[in-house]
Motif scaffolding. Sequence first.
Motif, short mmCIF file in Angstrom:
data_model
loop_
_atom_site.label_atom_id
_atom_site.label_comp_id
_atom_site.label_asym_id
_atom_site.label_seq_id
_atom_site.Cartn_x
_atom_site.Cartn_y
_atom_site.Cartn_z
N PRO A 165 0.81 -1.11 -0.08
CA PRO A 165 -0.01 -0.04 -0.02
C PRO A 165 0.72 1.18 -0.11
O PRO A 165 1.93 1.41 0.66
N CYS A 166 0.42 2.36 -0.65
CA CYS A 166 1.30 3.50 -0.78
C CYS A 166 1.22 4.14 0.64
O CYS A 166 2.48 4.74 0.88
N ASP A 167 0.44 3.89 1.45
CA ASP A 167 0.23 4.59 2.71
C ASP A 167 1.15 3.42 3.89
O ASP A 167 0.46 2.37 4.17
N LYS A 168 2.52 3.59 3.95
CA LYS A 168 3.12 2.82 4.95
C LYS A 168 2.59 2.73 6.08
O LYS A 168 2.99 1.55 6.97
N LEU A 169 2.00 3.65 6.68
CA LEU A 169 1.45 3.65 7.95
C LEU A 169 0.46 2.41 8.18
O LEU A 169 0.36 2.00 9.22
N LEU A 170 -0.14 2.07 6.98
CA LEU A 170 -1.18 1.02 7.30
C LEU A 170 -0.27 -0.27 7.57
O LEU A 170 -0.73 -1.19 8.52
N ILE A 171 0.79 -0.63 7.01
CA ILE A 171 1.33 -1.75 7.16
C ILE A 171 2.11 -1.61 8.75
O ILE A 171 2.31 -2.59 9.47
N ALA A 172 2.65 -0.28 8.95
CA ALA A 172 3.18 -0.16 10.30
C ALA A 172 2.28 -0.47 11.47
O ALA A 172 2.67 -1.09 12.47
N GLY A 173 1.15 0.08 11.40
CA GLY A 173 0.02 -0.03 12.31
C GLY A 173 -0.40 -1.81 12.42
O GLY A 173 -0.64 -2.08 13.46
N ARG A 174 -0.41 -2.29 11.25
CA ARG A 174 -0.70 -3.80 11.17
C ARG A 174 0.38 -4.45 11.85
O ARG A 174 0.18 -5.65 12.40
N LEU A 175 1.48 -4.20 11.65
CA LEU A 175 2.61 -4.73 12.39
C LEU A 175 3.18 -4.21 13.77
O LEU A 175 4.09 -4.74 14.41
N GLY A 176 2.20 -3.39 14.31
CA GLY A 176 2.51 -3.07 15.64
C GLY A 176 3.89 -1.94 15.71
O GLY A 176 4.61 -2.27 16.66
N MET A 177 4.15 -1.35 14.83
CA MET A 177 5.57 -0.60 14.84
C MET A 177 5.24 0.93 14.65
O MET A 177 4.12 1.05 13.83
N LYS A 178 6.26 1.81 14.92
CA LYS A 178 5.91 3.21 14.42
C LYS A 178 6.39 3.46 13.12
O LYS A 178 7.25 2.51 12.70
N PRO A 179 5.88 4.45 12.29
CA PRO A 179 6.32 4.74 11.08
C PRO A 179 7.85 4.77 10.99
O PRO A 179 8.55 4.26 10.03
N GLU A 180 8.61 5.32 11.78
CA GLU A 180 10.22 5.49 11.78
C GLU A 180 10.71 4.02 12.09
O GLU A 180 11.89 3.86 11.28
N SER A 181 10.19 3.24 12.74
CA SER A 181 10.73 1.81 12.92
C SER A 181 10.36 1.28 11.65
O SER A 181 11.30 0.15 11.27
N PHE A 182 9.22 1.34 10.85
CA PHE A 182 9.26 0.79 9.54
C PHE A 182 10.19 1.05 8.45
O PHE A 182 10.93 -0.01 8.01
N SER A 183 10.80 2.25 8.54
CA SER A 183 11.92 2.39 7.77
C SER A 183 13.20 2.08 8.02
O SER A 183 13.77 1.43 7.16
N ARG A 184 13.29 1.84 9.29
CA ARG A 184 14.71 1.19 9.69
C ARG A 184 14.64 -0.23 9.42
O ARG A 184 15.42 -0.97 9.10
N ALA A 185 13.43 -0.99 9.51
CA ALA A 185 13.30 -2.25 9.40
C ALA A 185 13.41 -2.48 7.89
O ALA A 185 14.27 -3.58 7.54
N MET A 186 12.90 -1.75 6.98
CA MET A 186 13.11 -2.07 5.45
C MET A 186 14.52 -1.85 5.24
O MET A 186 15.19 -2.60 4.35
N ALA A 187 15.46 -0.89 6.00
CA ALA A 187 16.75 -0.90 5.61
C ALA A 187 17.50 -2.04 6.16
O ALA A 187 18.62 -2.43 5.25
N ARG A 188 17.10 -2.47 7.07
CA ARG A 188 17.75 -3.62 7.89
C ARG A 188 17.63 -4.90 6.77
O ARG A 188 18.29 -5.88 6.48
N LEU A 189 16.59 -4.90 5.80
CA LEU A 189 16.12 -5.97 5.12
C LEU A 189 17.04 -6.05 3.87
O LEU A 189 17.14 -6.91 2.82
N LYS A 190 17.70 -4.95 3.50
CA LYS A 190 18.76 -4.83 2.52
C LYS A 190 19.76 -6.06 2.67
O LYS A 190 20.69 -6.34 1.58
N GLU A 191 19.95 -6.39 3.86
CA GLU A 191 21.10 -7.36 3.95
C GLU A 191 20.91 -8.79 3.37
O GLU A 191 21.49 -9.75 3.19
N VAL A 192 19.27 -9.06 3.17
CA VAL A 192 19.05 -10.17 2.47
C VAL A 192 18.44 -9.88 1.12
O VAL A 192 17.83 -10.51 0.59
N GLY A 193 18.84 -8.74 0.47
CA GLY A 193 18.56 -8.68 -1.07
C GLY A 193 17.11 -8.07 -1.11
O GLY A 193 16.46 -8.34 -2.26
N VAL A 194 16.66 -7.15 -0.12
CA VAL A 194 15.17 -6.83 -0.43
C VAL A 194 15.50 -5.30 -0.67
O VAL A 194 16.31 -4.41 0.17
#
Length: 258
Positions: A178-207
């Motif tokens: 979804p364009c609104d990343k707040l939806l996923i952040a809310g669904r996964l129980g994390m803050k929007p800034e945590s979502f960005s950090r989590a996505m950056a972490r996934l670069k380690e496995v080719g995401v």
Amino acid sequence: MKTPLSRDALQAVRQVPLFTGLADDTLALLTSGALERSYRRGTLLFSQGEPADRFYVVLDGWIKLYRESPDGNECMVGLFTRGESFAEAAMFDRLGFPVNAAVAEDARLLIFTADHFLTTLERNHGLALNLLANLSSMLRYLVRQLDQLTNQPTYQRLAAFIVSLCQRDAGAATVRLPCDKLLIAGRLGMKPESFSRAMARLKEVGVSCEGNCVRIDDVAALRDFASGAEVTAVPGEKLCASAARSTSSTSPSPLAVR
């Protein structure tokens, strides 16, 4: 005369756990009573307490289920996309929809009326067994979700969510969020800034992520990463899950980075 479903719509229906393994004639009977509709973002599909006389299958787009708190804030309950069904359980207790449902991103849906579905259910034991299995799977999913929210770091929650959007046997994949990343952040129980950090972490496995398109180089590696098979990488280097598997038996698990 009702227009038959497109091949694309039938493919999406066959992905739904509720319909897994049904004979072609049973599936045809069920879908003959379904209505295909397109909805714009923001459309309210149903409200809490409204009679639960239908359920939905998502062909394209994203749907959110939510409840409203006394102060007017939304509490995310579910987020659904192609090949998933929602609201089927509410048809049986006759207490109305327990949540609200709205279109999070422009969506194409199949609407199954309760009367037609329940009549077919009475005549087909295979569908009844699928329904029981699907409800059991939903319960197990909620238990896993609770476990994730209480025990898993944010990057593992996000990894598991992205994996759930991929074909199981896929090597590489591209999925749309979804364009609104707040939806996923809310669904996964994390803050929007945590979502960005989590996505950056996934670069380690080719995401990699560009806009709302996520590219996964190795779905199996991401699945292992989501399950905790990943270990801390050397700064500036990637660590694939296969390497993690070879060391996980002798190395302690890293501390979760939230």
